[in-house]
Design a protein around this motif. Structure first.
Motif, PDB file in Angstrom:
ATOM      1  N   TYR A 133      -9.206  19.516   6.881  1.00 31.62           N
ATOM      2  CA  TYR A 133      -8.622  18.839   8.040  1.00 31.62           C
ATOM      3  C   TYR A 133      -8.855  17.336   7.956  1.00 31.62           C
ATOM      4  CZ  TYR A 133      -7.948  17.577  12.978  1.00 31.62           C
ATOM      5  OH  TYR A 133      -7.538  16.988  14.145  1.00 31.62           O
ATOM      6  N   ILE A 134     -10.074  16.929   7.616  1.00 33.75           N
ATOM      7  CA  ILE A 134     -10.357  15.504   7.459  1.00 33.75           C
ATOM      8  C   ILE A 134      -9.547  14.930   6.307  1.00 33.75           C
ATOM      9  CG2 ILE A 134     -12.153  13.817   6.881  1.00 33.75           C
ATOM     10  CD1 ILE A 134     -14.121  15.476   8.459  1.00 33.75           C
ATOM     11  N   GLY A 135      -9.348  15.720   5.263  1.00 28.70           N
ATOM     12  CA  GLY A 135      -8.505  15.275   4.150  1.00 28.70           C
ATOM     13  C   GLY A 135      -7.106  14.907   4.610  1.00 28.70           C
ATOM     14  N   LYS A 136      -6.565  15.663   5.573  1.00 21.45           N
ATOM     15  CA  LYS A 136      -5.233  15.342   6.101  1.00 21.45           C
ATOM     16  C   LYS A 136      -5.259  14.023   6.888  1.00 21.45           C
ATOM     17  CE  LYS A 136      -3.831  20.200   6.496  1.00 21.45           C
ATOM     18  NZ  LYS A 136      -3.448  21.289   7.440  1.00 21.45           N
ATOM     19  N   LEU A 137      -6.350  13.790   7.603  1.00 24.48           N
ATOM     20  CA  LEU A 137      -6.470  12.522   8.344  1.00 24.48           C
ATOM     21  C   LEU A 137      -6.572  11.349   7.375  1.00 24.48           C
ATOM     22  CD1 LEU A 137      -8.948  13.502  11.217  1.00 24.48           C
ATOM     23  CD2 LEU A 137      -6.441  13.648  11.163  1.00 24.48           C
ATOM     24  N   GLN A 138      -7.255  11.551   6.246  1.00 26.14           N
ATOM     25  CA  GLN A 138      -7.341  10.500   5.232  1.00 26.14           C
ATOM     26  C   GLN A 138      -5.972  10.264   4.602  1.00 26.14           C
ATOM     27  OE1 GLN A 138     -10.543  11.971   2.711  1.00 26.14           O
ATOM     28  NE2 GLN A 138     -12.033  10.675   3.777  1.00 26.14           N
ATOM     29  N   GLU A 139      -5.220  11.338   4.394  1.00 27.29           N
ATOM     30  CA  GLU A 139      -3.857  11.211   3.863  1.00 27.29           C
ATOM     31  C   GLU A 139      -3.021  10.322   4.778  1.00 27.29           C
ATOM     32  OE1 GLU A 139      -0.597  11.845   1.387  1.00 27.29           O
ATOM     33  OE2 GLU A 139      -2.479  12.913   1.042  1.00 27.29           O
ATOM     34  N   ILE A 140      -3.156  10.514   6.072  1.00 26.11           N
ATOM     35  CA  ILE A 140      -2.414   9.703   7.041  1.00 26.11           C
ATOM     36  C   ILE A 140      -2.822   8.237   6.942  1.00 26.11           C
ATOM     37  CG2 ILE A 140      -2.150   9.239   9.514  1.00 26.11           C
ATOM     38  CD1 ILE A 140      -2.354  12.280   9.961  1.00 26.11           C
ATOM     39  N   SER A 141      -4.121   7.974   6.920  1.00 26.56           N
ATOM     40  CA  SER A 141      -4.599   6.586   6.932  1.00 26.56           C
ATOM     41  C   SER A 141      -4.304   5.844   5.647  1.00 26.56           C
ATOM     42  CB  SER A 141      -6.107   6.570   7.212  1.00 26.56           C
ATOM     43  OG  SER A 141      -6.368   7.029   8.518  1.00 26.56           O
ATOM     44  N   LEU A 142      -4.151   6.560   4.547  1.00 26.68           N
ATOM     45  CA  LEU A 142      -3.836   5.933   3.262  1.00 26.68           C
ATOM     46  C   LEU A 142      -2.347   5.650   3.111  1.00 26.68           C
ATOM     47  CD1 LEU A 142      -6.183   8.088   1.018  1.00 26.68           C
ATOM     48  CD2 LEU A 142      -6.259   5.597   1.163  1.00 26.68           C
ATOM     49  N   SER A 143      -1.522   6.264   3.934  1.00 29.66           N
ATOM     50  CA  SER A 143      -0.076   6.163   3.781  1.00 29.66           C
ATOM     51  C   SER A 143       0.428   4.760   4.120  1.00 29.66           C
ATOM     52  CB  SER A 143       0.620   7.192   4.670  1.00 29.66           C
ATOM     53  OG  SER A 143       2.024   7.057   4.582  1.00 29.66           O
ATOM     54  N   GLN A 144       1.452   4.329   3.395  1.00 32.40           N
ATOM     55  CA  GLN A 144       2.054   3.031   3.686  1.00 32.40           C
ATOM     56  C   GLN A 144       3.317   3.160   4.529  1.00 32.40           C
ATOM     57  OE1 GLN A 144       2.969   1.090   0.002  1.00 32.40           O
ATOM     58  NE2 GLN A 144       4.577   2.523  -0.578  1.00 32.40           N
TER      59      GLN A 144
END
Length: 391
Positions: A100-111
Motif C-alpha cells: 500500500y505504501i508502495g502505491k503512495l510512493q508511486e503517486i509521489s514519484l509521478s510527473q
C-alpha cells in the motif's frame, strides 16, 4: 491575550462548510498526484491518496506554486481542494515494504496525474481546513485502492534509488534543480529519500516545515557570505485577502515575522510576532510553519540576488481570509520578492510609506515586533513618532 494557536483553532472551527463533491463509496478518477499522511498516533499513522472524481490532468488541484502566479482566486483554490477526496488506511511509518505504501510512493514519484480507483469502507464525509496544510474535501477509510503506473519524475527517481544520499541533501539538491516545493515535500513525506533503513513516512504537516527548514538553513549558510545591501528596501504583494510587506535592512541577516489578523472573525485586531537574531532559532516558533515558509522564501530571493540583508516581514490577513496552509505565506512572499522594491534611506520613511498600505496602524506591528523596535532605536526614532500613524 489569545495565542495564535488558540486563535487559529477558533478560526478554522468557524470556517463555513464549503460545498464538496457528491459521491458514494466508490470512485474512479485521477490523483493530481496527491497523498496525505496524518500525524495522529505517530508512528502508526493514517496515510492515503487524494483522488478527484474526474479523469485527465488534475495537477493544478495540488500545485500551490501555480495558484498565485496564475491569479487563481480563493474560491477557485478552495473549489479544487474540496474536490479532492482523501482515502486513508492506518500503517506504520517505518513499514516501507508495505504494498500500500508502495502505491503512495508511486503517486509521489509521478510527473503527471494518475488514473485511480478507490473503494471506501463508508461514504466519505467532512472537510479539513488548516493554517498548516492545504484543505481537502471528504475522507474515509480505504477498502481497496488501485493506481495505474506512471512515468516518474527523473530527478525524484534518481533520489529514490540513491540510498546513500542523506534526506536533507536530497531536499536541497532537488530544490537547486528546480523541482517544485510541493513535489519535494510529498516525496519527503512518503519516504523516498534518505539513507537505507532510515527512510520512513513523515506526516504531511511535519514534512512541509521540515523541507522549508532544510532549504532555508542551507540557503542561509550561503547568504551569510554575501555582501550586505546598501539601502532599505520594501517589497510588497497582495492576494487571497492578505497584504505582505518585506522590509529588507542594510544589516547582517536577522529575521522577524509579524502577522496581523484584522476583523477576520469579527472585530478582532490581533498581531503575533516571532524573530531570530544573527544566531539560529533553537526552539520551534509559536507561530507555526508559516514562520519557516516565509524565512525560506526571503532567503531564496537573497541567494538568487547574491545579497545579504536583515528581513522584517509584515502580513495583514483581512476579512474574507480562510486558512489554506502555509503555501499561502510561502508563495505570497515569493511573489513579493519578485516585485521591484521601493527604496528608502532609513526605517522611518519606510514605515511612513507603509502606513498607507495597511489597514491596521503600523504602530501595532511596532508594539509586537522586538526586532522592529530595535531597528527604530538604532535609527534614533521613537515609538511615539509612529503612534499617531493610521493604517
Amino acid at each position: 491575550m489569545i495565542g495564535k494557536g488558540a486563535y487559529l483553532r477558533q478560526l478554522t472551527a468557524s470556517t463555513i462548510p464549503m460545498k464538496s463533491v457528491a459521491m458514494g463509496k466508490e470512485i474512479e478518477g485521477s490523483t493530481p498526484p496527491s497523498v496525505f499522511i496524518g500525524s495522529w498516533n505517530f508512528p502508526d499513522v493514517f496515510a492515503g491518496p487524494m483522488v478527484v472524481p474526474e479523469h485527465g490532468d488534475t495537477m493544478v488541484m495540488d500545485m500551490p506554486e501555480a495558484w498565485i502566479p496564475g491569479n487563481h482566486t480563493q474560491e477557485e483554490i478552495i473549489g479544487y481542494r474540496m474536490n479532492l477526496i482523501r482515502g486513508k488506511q492506518q500503517v506504520n511509518a517505518a513499514d516501507l515494504d508495505n504494498r500500500y505504501i508502495g502505491k503512495l510512493q508511486e503517486i509521489s514519484l509521478s510527473q503527471a496525474s494518475l488514473e485511480s480507483e478507490v473503494s471506501f469502507t463508508a461514504t466519505p464525509q467532512g472537510q479539513s481546513f488548516s493554517e498548516e496544510h492545504t484543505p481537502f474535501g471528504p475522507s474515509a477509510g480505504i477498502e481497496r485502492f488501485d493506481v495505474e503506473p506512471g512515468r516518474w519524475n527523473p530527478k525524484l527517481e534518481r533520489t529514490f534509488y540513491d540510498t546513500e544520499l542523506r534526506a536533507a541533501d536530497a531536499v536541497v539538491d532537488l530544490h537547486k534543480n528546480g523541482v517544485p516545493f510541493s513535489s519535494i515535500q510529498k516525496a519527503f513525506s512518503v519516504g523516498i529519500m534518505g539513507q537505507g533503513r532510515a527512510r520512513h513516512l513523515v506526516p504531511t504537516r511535519w514534512s512541509i516545515t521540515a523541507c522549508d527548514t532544510i532549504i532555508g538553513d542551507r540557503l542561509l549558510s550561503g547568504v551569510k557570505k554575501n555582501p550586505v545591501i546598501d539601502t532599505w528596501k520594501v517589497h510588497e504583494f497582495s492576494s487571497l485577502n492578505n497584504h505582505y510587506a518585506v522590509i529588507l535592512m542594510p544589516t547582517a541577516w536577522q529575521y522577524e515575522w509579524s502577522e496581523a489578523f484584522l476583523h477576520v472573525l469579527g472585530n478582532e485586531e490581533l498581531v503575533f510576532s516571532d524573530h531570530e537574531s544573527t544566531k539560529k532559532k533553537t526552539t520551534y516558533s509559536p507561530l507555526g510553519g508559516c514562520y519557516y515558509s516565509c524565512k525560506m522564501a526571503v532567503l531564496e530571493a537573497l541567494a538568487r540576488e547574491g545579497k545579504q540583508a536583515g528581513a522584517i516581514i509584515l502580513r495583514e490577513a483581512r476579512k474574507g481570509y480562510v486558512p489554506m496552509g502555509v503555501f499561502n505565506v510561502r508563495e505570497n512572499v515569493r511573489s513579493a520578492m519578485q516585485q521591484a522594491p521601493t527604496e528608502f534611506e532609513g526605517i522611518r520613511p519606510a514605515l511612513r510609506y507603509l502606513t498607507d498600505k495597511f489597514m491596521l496602524p503600523v504602530s501595532r506591528f511596532i508594539e509586537e515586533g522586538p526586532l522592529l523596535q530595535s531597528a527604530i532605536r538604532e535609527r534614533q526614532c521613537r515609538l511615539g513618532d509612529f503612534l499617531s500613524l493610521g493604517g
